[in-house]
Scaffold this active site. Structure first.
Site, short mmCIF file in Angstrom:
data_model
loop_
_atom_site.label_atom_id
_atom_site.label_comp_id
_atom_site.label_asym_id
_atom_site.label_seq_id
_atom_site.Cartn_x
_atom_site.Cartn_y
_atom_site.Cartn_z
N ALA A 1 1.13 -1.36 0.01
CA ALA A 1 -0.06 0.28 -0.20
C ALA A 1 1.14 1.00 0.03
O ALA A 1 2.37 1.06 0.76
CB ALA A 1 -0.68 0.24 1.37
N GLY B 1 0.23 -5.25 1.01
CA GLY B 1 -0.35 -4.81 -0.42
C GLY B 1 -0.02 -5.83 -1.14
O GLY B 1 -1.20 -6.25 -2.34
N GLU C 1 -0.74 -9.17 -0.44
CA GLU C 1 -2.52 -9.19 0.02
C GLU C 1 -3.21 -9.45 -1.67
O GLU C 1 -3.31 -10.24 -1.63
CB GLU C 1 -3.13 -8.16 0.44
CG GLU C 1 -1.91 -8.76 2.07
CD GLU C 1 -2.01 -7.01 3.29
OE1 GLU C 1 -1.66 -5.61 2.59
OE2 GLU C 1 -2.56 -7.02 4.72
N GLU D 1 4.25 -4.30 7.60
CA GLU D 1 3.71 -3.57 8.15
C GLU D 1 4.06 -3.43 9.71
O GLU D 1 4.13 -2.08 9.45
CB GLU D 1 1.74 -3.67 8.29
CG GLU D 1 1.69 -3.82 6.86
CD GLU D 1 1.87 -5.23 6.35
OE1 GLU D 1 2.58 -6.09 6.38
OE2 GLU D 1 0.73 -5.47 4.93
N1 DAK Z 1 4.75 3.50 -0.86
C1 DAK Z 1 4.81 4.46 -1.45
N2 DAK Z 1 5.95 4.80 -2.18
C2 DAK Z 1 6.63 3.59 -2.83
C3 DAK Z 1 6.59 1.75 -2.37
C4 DAK Z 1 5.15 1.98 -0.79
N3 DAK Z 1 4.54 0.92 -0.81
N4 DAK Z 1 7.65 1.31 -2.23
C5 DAK Z 1 9.06 1.83 -2.61
N5 DAK Z 1 8.08 2.94 -2.94
C6 DAK Z 1 8.49 4.43 -3.82
C7 DAK Z 1 9.84 4.38 -3.23
O1 DAK Z 1 9.54 5.92 -2.33
C8 DAK Z 1 10.85 5.48 -4.41
O2 DAK Z 1 10.37 6.19 -4.98
P1 DAK Z 1 10.88 7.56 -5.12
O3 DAK Z 1 11.64 7.98 -3.55
O4 DAK Z 1 11.46 7.30 -6.38
O5 DAK Z 1 10.27 9.11 -5.68
C9 DAK Z 1 10.63 4.00 -5.15
O6 DAK Z 1 9.24 3.23 -5.21
C10 DAK Z 1 11.37 3.18 -5.43
O7 DAK Z 1 12.05 3.15 -3.83
P2 DAK Z 1 13.29 2.72 -4.05
O8 DAK Z 1 14.35 3.76 -3.93
O9 DAK Z 1 13.40 2.14 -1.99
O10 DAK Z 1 13.57 0.85 -4.05
P3 DAK Z 1 15.08 0.61 -3.72
O11 DAK Z 1 14.95 -0.75 -4.81
O12 DAK Z 1 16.07 1.02 -2.50
O13 DAK Z 1 14.34 -0.80 -2.01
C11 DAK Z 1 11.84 -1.71 -1.38
C12 DAK Z 1 12.72 -1.70 -3.00
C13 DAK Z 1 10.57 -3.07 -2.25
C14 DAK Z 1 12.56 -3.14 -0.99
C15 DAK Z 1 11.51 -0.48 -0.89
O14 DAK Z 1 11.10 0.40 -1.71
C16 DAK Z 1 10.98 -0.99 0.36
O15 DAK Z 1 11.13 -1.13 1.23
N6 DAK Z 1 9.17 -0.67 0.07
C17 DAK Z 1 8.47 -0.47 1.05
C18 DAK Z 1 7.78 -2.06 0.78
C19 DAK Z 1 6.77 -1.65 2.79
O16 DAK Z 1 7.04 -2.08 3.65
N7 DAK Z 1 6.05 -2.33 1.80
C20 DAK Z 1 4.55 -2.49 2.67
C21 DAK Z 1 4.16 -1.55 2.93
S1 DAK Z 1 2.57 -1.51 3.94
C22 DAK Z 1 -4.18 -0.49 5.79
C23 DAK Z 1 -4.43 -0.33 5.21
C24 DAK Z 1 -3.29 -0.99 3.86
C25 DAK Z 1 -2.79 -1.53 4.40
C26 DAK Z 1 -2.60 -2.17 5.90
C27 DAK Z 1 -3.14 -0.77 6.74
N8 DAK Z 1 -5.41 0.25 7.21
C28 DAK Z 1 -5.46 1.30 6.23
C29 DAK Z 1 -5.28 -0.36 8.10
C30 DAK Z 1 -1.34 -2.40 4.01
C31 DAK Z 1 0.23 -1.62 3.92
C32 DAK Z 1 1.03 -1.82 3.33
O17 DAK Z 1 1.39 -1.94 2.40
#
Ligand code: DAK
Length: 258
Positions: A63, A108, A111, A131
């Site tokens: 997400a 997400g 998911e 998360e």
């Molecule tokens: N959201 C927004 N932008 C993201 C993103 C994300 N999840 N993942 C990556 N990006 C963006 C980065 O910010 C970056 O943007 P710029 O800085 O270039 O503008 C671009 O994509 C490239 O990412 P990186 O530069 O970080 O690329 P790397 O290869 O260095 O790293 C990575 C890749 C996947 C390891 C890293 O980007 C990362 O750790 N991303 C976050 C992964 C993460 O934590 N995903 C889970 C997200 S939380 C809920 C509803 C939904 C959910 C929960 C609760 N409620 C409302 C209750 C769901 C939650 C989630 O999914």
């Protein structure tokens, strides 16, 4: 402009999340576009859907964290509800769905893949529910679907620790059905889809309905669901055609979806 690209080849529809600059992160618009893409599916011609991500790095990195960062509890509940509605729609979509997971499937993204019937992935795929490192719970079904797929103990370990899982482990624990070199992933998904769509489509949809429904029922009720779907097939031309073809020793017949 849509963040979801649709491409239909024969009876197989491929829906590609197309926001590679943010690793296909799921924001409100991506969810809306996914929903709109499903609205556009014509079951008279589409018999299987493949979900994948644009670019070489990610299926979906979760997400959109930037979009969630300033949310309060009400906005978070609305976002989670919206995501859950779209993902549940995918899970219960009448025809089979395949996630072709090409890289990161985090939060997400994991998911979304779990809402599909079948997961195939590339060798560089990485799954996880990170998360809790962000101070939240999985919000698009992760706390529920992961344990149904890989078992409660393993799911709790992965969700509590936020440990990510590479492709070989994903295969070993049953999170994916098969792993392919990146360039072979989509061809493999299309090959599987091609095999599915040559079968009687009403029967395939009935199998999915019975299996989905039965998952949440006790065995007696689940078998009632099977009886209902099984008997329903006997109202179709395809059942008559399939059985006559067998008796006449005909092979490779075409089903009419009727
Ligand atoms: N959201 C927004 N932008 C993201 C993103 C994300 N999840 N993942 C990556 N990006 C963006 C980065 O910010 C970056 O943007 P710029 O800085 O270039 O503008 C671009 O994509 C490239 O990412 P990186 O530069 O970080 O690329 P790397 O290869 O260095 O790293 C990575 C890749 C996947 C390891 C890293 O980007 C990362 O750790 N991303 C976050 C992964 C993460 O934590 N995903 C889970 C997200 S939380 C809920 C509803 C939904 C959910 C929960 C609760 N409620 C409302 C209750 C769901 C939650 C989630 O999914």
């Amino acid at each position: 402009m849509s963040f979801v690209k649709s491409q239909q080849e024969g009876a197989v529809l491929t829906l590609t999340l197309d926001r590679p600059e943010a690793l296909n992160a799921l924001n409100q618009q991506v969810l809306d576009d996914l929903s709109a893409a499903l609205d556009g599916v014509d079951l008279a011609t589409v018999r299987c859907i493949i979900f994948t991500g644009a670019g070489e790095k990610a299926f979906a990195a979760g997400a959109d964290i930037a979009a969630m960062a300033d949310m309060g509890p009400e906005a978070a509940a609305a976002f989670s509800r919206h995501g859950n509605e779209v993902f549940r729609r995918i899970e219960t979509f009448p025809c089979p769905t395949i996630a072709a997971v090409n890289g990161y499937a985090l939060g997400g993204g994991c998911e979304l893949s779990m809402s599909c019937d079948i997961r195939l992935c590339s060798e560089n795929a990485l799954f996880g529910q990170p998360e809790v490192t962000l101070g939240i719970t999985p919000g698009f079904g992760g706390t529920q679907r992961l344990m149904r797929l890989i078992g409660v103990g393993r799911a709790k370990e992965l969700i509590f620790s936020a440990r990510t899982v590479k492709a070989p482990e994903a295969l070993a624990i049953g999170l994916v059905n098969a792993v392919y070199p990146a360039e072979e992933l989509l061809p493999a998904a299309r090959k599987l889809a091609a095999r599915i769509v040559q079968n009687a489509p009403i029967a395939v949809r009935a199998c999915k309905a019975a299996m989905n429904e039965g998952m949440d029922l006790d065995m007696d009720e689940a078998l009632d669901a099977e009886v209902r779907e099984f008997s329903g097939c006997f109202m179709t031309e395809d059942q008559k055609r399939g059985m006559q073809a067998f008796l006449n020793k005909q092979k490779n017949i075409e089903f009419y979806n009727k």
